[in-house]
Write an enzyme that holds these catalytic residues in place. Sequence first.
Site, PDB file in Angstrom:
ATOM      1  N   GLU A   1      17.693  76.576  54.884  1.00 24.77           N
ATOM      2  CA  GLU A   1      16.700  76.167  53.892  1.00 24.77           C
ATOM      3  C   GLU A   1      17.068  74.824  53.254  1.00 24.77           C
ATOM      4  O   GLU A   1      16.971  74.646  52.042  1.00 24.77           O
ATOM      5  CB  GLU A   1      16.509  77.246  52.819  1.00 24.77           C
ATOM      6  CG  GLU A   1      15.749  78.456  53.318  1.00 24.77           C
ATOM      7  CD  GLU A   1      15.169  79.307  52.198  1.00 24.77           C
ATOM      8  OE1 GLU A   1      14.931  78.783  51.097  1.00 24.77           O
ATOM      9  OE2 GLU A   1      14.954  80.508  52.436  1.00 24.77           O
TER      10      GLU A   1
ATOM     11  N   HIS B   1      17.919  80.631  60.822  1.00 26.25           N
ATOM     12  CA  HIS B   1      17.254  81.317  59.719  1.00 26.25           C
ATOM     13  C   HIS B   1      16.102  82.103  60.321  1.00 26.25           C
ATOM     14  O   HIS B   1      15.116  81.533  60.773  1.00 26.25           O
ATOM     15  CB  HIS B   1      16.737  80.298  58.689  1.00 26.25           C
ATOM     16  CG  HIS B   1      16.180  80.931  57.455  1.00 26.25           C
ATOM     17  ND1 HIS B   1      15.459  80.217  56.523  1.00 26.25           N
ATOM     18  CD2 HIS B   1      16.240  82.197  56.990  1.00 26.25           C
ATOM     19  CE1 HIS B   1      15.098  81.019  55.533  1.00 26.25           C
ATOM     20  NE2 HIS B   1      15.553  82.233  55.804  1.00 26.25           N
TER      21      HIS B   1
ATOM     22  N   ASP C   1      21.122  83.129  58.018  1.00 26.64           N
ATOM     23  CA  ASP C   1      20.374  84.092  57.225  1.00 26.64           C
ATOM     24  C   ASP C   1      19.455  84.812  58.202  1.00 26.64           C
ATOM     25  O   ASP C   1      18.454  84.257  58.651  1.00 26.64           O
ATOM     26  CB  ASP C   1      19.575  83.371  56.144  1.00 26.64           C
ATOM     27  CG  ASP C   1      18.748  84.324  55.287  1.00 26.64           C
ATOM     28  OD1 ASP C   1      18.674  85.516  55.624  1.00 26.64           O
ATOM     29  OD2 ASP C   1      18.164  83.868  54.285  1.00 26.64           O
TER      30      ASP C   1
ATOM     31  N   ASN D   1      17.886  87.672  57.556  1.00 27.48           N
ATOM     32  CA  ASN D   1      16.883  88.473  56.859  1.00 27.48           C
ATOM     33  C   ASN D   1      16.824  89.897  57.399  1.00 27.48           C
ATOM     34  O   ASN D   1      15.743  90.481  57.547  1.00 27.48           O
ATOM     35  CB  ASN D   1      15.506  87.800  56.963  1.00 27.48           C
ATOM     36  CG  ASN D   1      15.327  86.719  55.913  1.00 27.48           C
ATOM     37  OD1 ASN D   1      15.508  86.959  54.725  1.00 27.48           O
ATOM     38  ND2 ASN D   1      15.009  85.517  56.352  1.00 27.48           N
TER      39      ASN D   1
END
Length: 560
Positions: free
Chosen positions: A299, A418, A456, A458
């Site tokens: 990000e 990500h 990441d 998620n």
Amino acid sequence: MLSVLRVHLPSDIPIVGCELSPYVLVRHPDNTVSTEDVPESLPVQSHFLRYKWYRIQSDKKVAICSIHPSEQATLQCLGCVKAKLPVAKSYHCTTKCFSDAWQHHRVLHERAASAVNENGNEEEDIYGRFNNTSSGMNSSSTNGQVVANGGTGTVTTPLYPAAVTQRNGGETWFEVGRCKTYTPTLEDIGHLLKFECVVVDSETQSSVGQANTILTSRVIPAPSPSPRRLVSVTNADVAGHLDTSGTFSVLSYNILCDSYATSDLYSYCPSWALSWPYRRQNLLREIVGYLADIVCLQEVQSDHFEEFFAPELDKHGYQALFKRRTAEVHTGSNKTIDGCATFFRRARFSHVKKYEVEFNKAAQSLTDALVPNAQKKTALNRLVKDNVALIVVLEAKFGNQGVDPLGKRQLICVANTHVNVQHELKDVKLWQVHTLLKGLEKIAASADIPMLVCGDFNSVPGSAPHALLAIGKVDPMHPDLAVDPLGILRPDTKLTHTLPLVSAYSSFARSAYEQHKKRVDPNTNEPLFTNCTRDFIGTLDYIFYSADTLTNGHQITSRS
């Protein structure tokens, strides 16, 4: 003629050490509108913009709460005053505020008597983070200048004459700046600031029309985040002073893209704490503080990578690589699209090769091969989520260890990704992870190269993506497989990979379980959380490594 249509500030509360950059909307003589500056050196039809900043000081002294810096204080702890603690730390906004802070206050009182170092000065370890200096910076007024020393280098900013510009009743206005931007100083704490923008005739040097002005809230000191308490993995020096045996450290960090750091998403967080000028200094200080040899960030906004992270980390010896998310489903400008950034110490590694994974392209290939024409649009709508992965092959420079005993180059492959965030799209998360792993398999097979897989994801421990990463396969009865409207996960026997990946957290937890069992989930040996918000506390971020070629004997940190 040149005219100013609108002036406003992105953050409602100014913070010491955090640059204020007003948004100024200008109409040009040809009726075009822009936010570009019009300096005296480049006037438009003999007109330019002049800026001024003022500090408004009231004759009435205002104390600021030491715990809630945006609130005015209503009471003072006399114990702090008697103990010679910094006066600013003695103020509180309410009795509840004081009561909640008392446990910490009491410790400071007890330690104040011994808080003197060899030179008779207050011990920085006790008082350092309460001195109310700017975040990551120490500011002092010297000969009409503010000298700031921090992570972004040394900057000397002239202070305009601390002379009375005008008085209005019980207020005195001091001119403090003549640039479009202004960085509040310690002297501004508790005071309002006024920004003034006016169109000026370059020939007469006189203002044209009325000035556009805006008042800020009271300037607050920048709170210093509490220091991280790292867990030592081994007896190795976790401060980052590495030997030449091939030891290196890795950091993975979702830093929260500025375009996502909105009050709508984080309504429980004050807007000044969400502002990029405040967050970027804290992020830089923390990232640099770990002294990691490889840093994987997620990000990272495109313009922030180019204008901030790449140049700032370059000063600390890092080379930078970046992969921006694809733009099919992103509505922002190219500058604000985020992506994955990988940094590595030039003294420790050299760049060999870079691969970019765009899951959107993989989705197009998948639907072309497997999905009937009538369902292609629906399939792409589900699969195209703009996520990417950045894969970097590095060569080690560990002193004389750059070549192993057999004469082969010491290479390592670092993947940074990500994964899609939407909770209901379990099939898309798993498909993205599987797609990345199959690509890494090809790289590993071609070069017999160890792997680091960071990011990441998620995905919580025990989910299908986590299982695929951690054990190389997914149980056919796993509940996540029930969500597969496109049939992209079938047959489930294909959901495997041959990379000997191990979670850095879980391998550490198994070796030191008794000592740190309260920090990990007993079922997965993963940490209790890497992500903490008002609505969610859990683990989403991981670092996996090839257990057959790498050993978890160094500091590994992952968070979001």
